[in-house]
Design a protein around this motif. Sequence first.
Motif, short mmCIF file in Angstrom:
data_model
loop_
_atom_site.label_atom_id
_atom_site.label_comp_id
_atom_site.label_asym_id
_atom_site.label_seq_id
_atom_site.Cartn_x
_atom_site.Cartn_y
_atom_site.Cartn_z
N TYR A 104 0.86 -1.19 0.00
CA TYR A 104 0.00 0.00 0.00
C TYR A 104 0.89 1.23 0.00
O TYR A 104 2.06 1.17 0.35
N ARG A 105 0.27 2.31 -0.44
CA ARG A 105 1.05 3.52 -0.57
C ARG A 105 0.82 4.41 0.64
O ARG A 105 -0.30 4.76 0.97
N ASP A 106 1.91 4.72 1.36
CA ASP A 106 1.80 5.66 2.47
C ASP A 106 1.44 7.02 1.87
O ASP A 106 2.18 7.56 1.05
N LEU A 135 0.37 2.92 -13.31
CA LEU A 135 1.79 3.17 -13.05
C LEU A 135 1.92 4.66 -12.76
O LEU A 135 2.03 5.47 -13.68
N ALA A 136 1.86 5.02 -11.49
CA ALA A 136 1.78 6.43 -11.09
C ALA A 136 3.18 6.96 -10.74
O ALA A 136 3.93 7.36 -11.61
N THR A 137 3.56 6.90 -9.45
CA THR A 137 4.92 7.34 -9.09
C THR A 137 5.94 6.30 -9.55
O THR A 137 7.10 6.60 -9.72
N GLY A 193 -0.38 12.25 -6.03
CA GLY A 193 0.14 11.06 -6.71
C GLY A 193 -0.87 10.42 -7.65
O GLY A 193 -0.68 9.28 -8.07
N TYR A 194 -1.93 11.15 -8.00
CA TYR A 194 -2.91 10.62 -8.96
C TYR A 194 -2.52 11.02 -10.39
O TYR A 194 -2.00 12.12 -10.61
N ILE A 195 -2.82 10.11 -11.31
CA ILE A 195 -2.51 10.38 -12.71
C ILE A 195 -3.56 11.34 -13.28
O ILE A 195 -4.76 11.16 -13.06
N VAL A 196 -3.08 12.37 -14.00
CA VAL A 196 -3.96 13.37 -14.61
C VAL A 196 -3.77 13.32 -16.14
O VAL A 196 -2.63 13.31 -16.60
N1 URA Z 1 -3.53 4.78 -8.31
C1 URA Z 1 -4.77 4.97 -8.83
O1 URA Z 1 -5.67 4.17 -8.63
N2 URA Z 1 -4.99 6.06 -9.58
C2 URA Z 1 -4.04 6.96 -9.85
O2 URA Z 1 -4.32 7.94 -10.56
C3 URA Z 1 -2.76 6.76 -9.29
C4 URA Z 1 -2.53 5.65 -8.53
#
Ligand code: URA
Length: 210
Positions: A104-106, A135-137, A193-196
């Motif tokens: 999980y992502r902190d 594939l975000a960060t 950290g969300y993809i835009v």
């Molecule tokens: N995880 C997600 O579910 N969405 C994002 O935009 C980034 C990470």
Amino acid sequence: MYKHLTVVKHPLVQHKLTLMRQKDTSTAVFRQLLREISQLLAYEITRELEMTTRRIETPLCEMDAPVLAGKKLALVSILRAGNGLLDGVLELIPSARVGFVGLYRDEETLQPVQYYFKVPDGLEGRVVIVVDPMLATGNSSAAAVDLLKQAGANNIRFLCLLAAPEGVARMEEAHPDVPIITAAVDECLNDHGYIVPGLGDAGDRMFGTK
Ligand code: URA
């Protein structure tokens, strides 16, 4: 620009992705579309699999017919959103072995924290396809691939639905040997950290948790 990145521009993939991005798309439709796209992406990611031949008998004669060579593939889902891609890929490759990596992502550091790791034996020499829709960060993807390499995997591919340039760059830096297949590379990541423009939280959208 990126050495090991394939963006699948097939019209069906792009059309389905647009439907998935729309905020009004229901959970049921989102999940169904993800299953369909996962199979189209899996078709691409398995294009270069090694083949051999097997002597078979058709109703008319014998022939040397093509079959997949080597050990059974391993599919590794990064929990929980990876499971949305896993189901479709597994339908296409039903004999694949399956593993799970729980990360999980902190939300403050955006760094991955491991809570589960269970993968098939004998990863060495298997084609290992890691699945995670976003594939975000790239931090959790890179961490998952690190763990798989420690477990012996030496032929890994990464399958995602959407990528951010930051995530692709992170993976290429950490794991230049791992090809990435995706349906699109979006503009950027936001401060959370969300993809835009993205599609929101893939896990929430496929499981209806928000
Ligand atoms: N995880 C997600 O579910 N969405 C994002 O935009 C980034 C990470």
